[in-house]
Scaffold this active site. Sequence first.
Site, PDB file in Angstrom:
ATOM      1  N   SER A 222       4.248   9.154   2.285  1.00 56.61           N
ATOM      2  CA  SER A 222       5.243   9.088   3.344  1.00 56.61           C
ATOM      3  C   SER A 222       6.509   9.824   2.923  1.00 56.61           C
ATOM      4  O   SER A 222       6.453  11.008   2.609  1.00 56.61           O
ATOM      5  CB  SER A 222       5.501   7.623   3.702  1.00 56.61           C
TER       6      SER A 222
ATOM      7  N   ASP B  47      -2.072   8.792  12.324  1.00 58.62           N
ATOM      8  CA  ASP B  47      -0.889   8.251  11.649  1.00 58.62           C
ATOM      9  C   ASP B  47       0.273   8.092  12.628  1.00 58.62           C
ATOM     10  O   ASP B  47       0.688   9.053  13.263  1.00 58.62           O
ATOM     11  CB  ASP B  47      -0.473   9.187  10.515  1.00 58.62           C
TER      12      ASP B  47
ATOM     13  N   HIS C  31      -1.287   4.434   8.612  1.00 57.79           N
ATOM     14  CA  HIS C  31      -0.351   5.300   7.902  1.00 57.79           C
ATOM     15  C   HIS C  31      -0.903   5.640   6.525  1.00 57.79           C
ATOM     16  O   HIS C  31      -1.020   4.777   5.662  1.00 57.79           O
ATOM     17  CB  HIS C  31       0.986   4.573   7.774  1.00 57.79           C
TER      18      HIS C  31
END
Length: 534
Positions: A246, A473, A503
């Site tokens: 991320s 995602d 995610h």
Amino acid sequence: MRTSPALRTAALAAAATLFLPLTACSKSSDGSGPAGARNSPVAANAAEADDTGGLGSQKLTWKPCPAPSAAQGGGKAPSPLPGGTSWECTFMNAPLDYAKPDGDTIRLALIRAAAKDKNRRIGSLLFNFGGPGASGVATLPAFGTDYEKLRARYDLVSFDPRGVGRSEGVKCENDQQLDARYEIDGTPDTSEEVNTLLKSTKTYALACKQHSGKQLPHVGTTDAARDMDLMRQVLGDKKLYYFGISYGTELGGVYAHLFPKNVGRAVLDAVVDPTQDIEQASLGQAKGFQLALDNFTQDCVDRGDACKLPGATSKEVEQHISGLLDRLEKKPVEGLGRRHLTETLATTGIAAALYSKQTWPLLEQGIDEADGGSGGLLLALADSLNGRSENGRYDNSMAANTAINCADSKQRFTSDQTKAKLPEFRSASNVFGNYLGWSLLTCTGWPVAGAWKTPDVSAPGSAPILVVGNTGDPATPYAGAKAMAGALGKGVGVTMTYEGQGHGAYNSGNACVQKAVGGYLLDGKVPSAGTVCK
């Protein structure tokens, strides 16, 4: 997602980026930033010793890890890994200001688990789980078994970035003030509600300045990237081996830009789009969360009577959810203890559950219960993302998130500018558009100017970097992976696709993804560009 330890760590590791309050902000494409000329790869590598003030030769003293601090989220000391390997913790000193390497220092918390095969050990594999604001020291042990195959040849290492957790975590408001802050309507409809939101934003920024003013100019992504190269030196590695998730993908990209010759093997998973400014990124997240919600509601329809939510089509299920949020805005329902579930907290809870397909059942149950007047589960999901534990204590993940984002992003929005952008956000998502649109005000009035608009992650001369995108995602939409690979440059960014939900890709458990990532990190086998895992 954070009321229980399991939910809390799921939010951090499976998710690690949320909205603007948890989104990655970016760097200026011209490479300018607080450290001036040191932002160029040549200057950064040439000035390595000067930039660290001689701290590259410091020796670390590793000890058994204590229980996580309140700033890290609390809980118990990490349990040994399979086979009995214990987690070890230490602190590393880094310059507070890399422009003044001989000045004040900041202590950074690290954690490691030793490699299993000492004879074939490659080095340290450094993890950043995103946020920004996630405590790597607390998160890595919670998911350590997921990386056991990688521990065959690497010491698993993570850290609390500066301003996070035990790394002199940024402090803003206290627990009671934060409870009140999160009860404020984040999607104001009247001038009075807008003024309340603006006042809350200003008060929060002033509290951060009062408690952490010395740190705020020095918690940006450039500083964190320089910290990672100092860690590389102190850990004794000639190259940096890295796994970024991320926001950690943006941090990895910035590191590669600053230190291309120091990149060993790196994997970027759940990829931030480095070509987008904060407005574009927030709008992209509105679309990403809407896609995830569409997938959730379609799954509900496909299961027929087994799904607790009413609606014969995906759109009808979404309309039911929107209707619930409308009612909560007018009249919150009972939540946990004396706290109530508001529309804003419910929206946060819904987003939290969309980070992973594994939490869809909790989302379904939470919406059903809230519809019946019991908002405890959705409130618990919201608490997990806001960093609130069952005992009412908040970790510092959101304070750090704001501080890092606002140190990075130059953009500051007025209420009028934000209002003008709301129609586009609402068009992107009926459920999340308003919230994400108004969250553009997060850095308004922040006491430190931002460093950039979009980050320069170009890394000519770097080793290949594996960039893994997930088509489903919600927080870092799939397009970001291709954008990152392109921005890293030809011969550097290698794209791989996971056709899944949630995610990130590696922690989904998908065997194809884990085999490809493991093959690269452990054996140096770069997957073919465009590899697809299902």
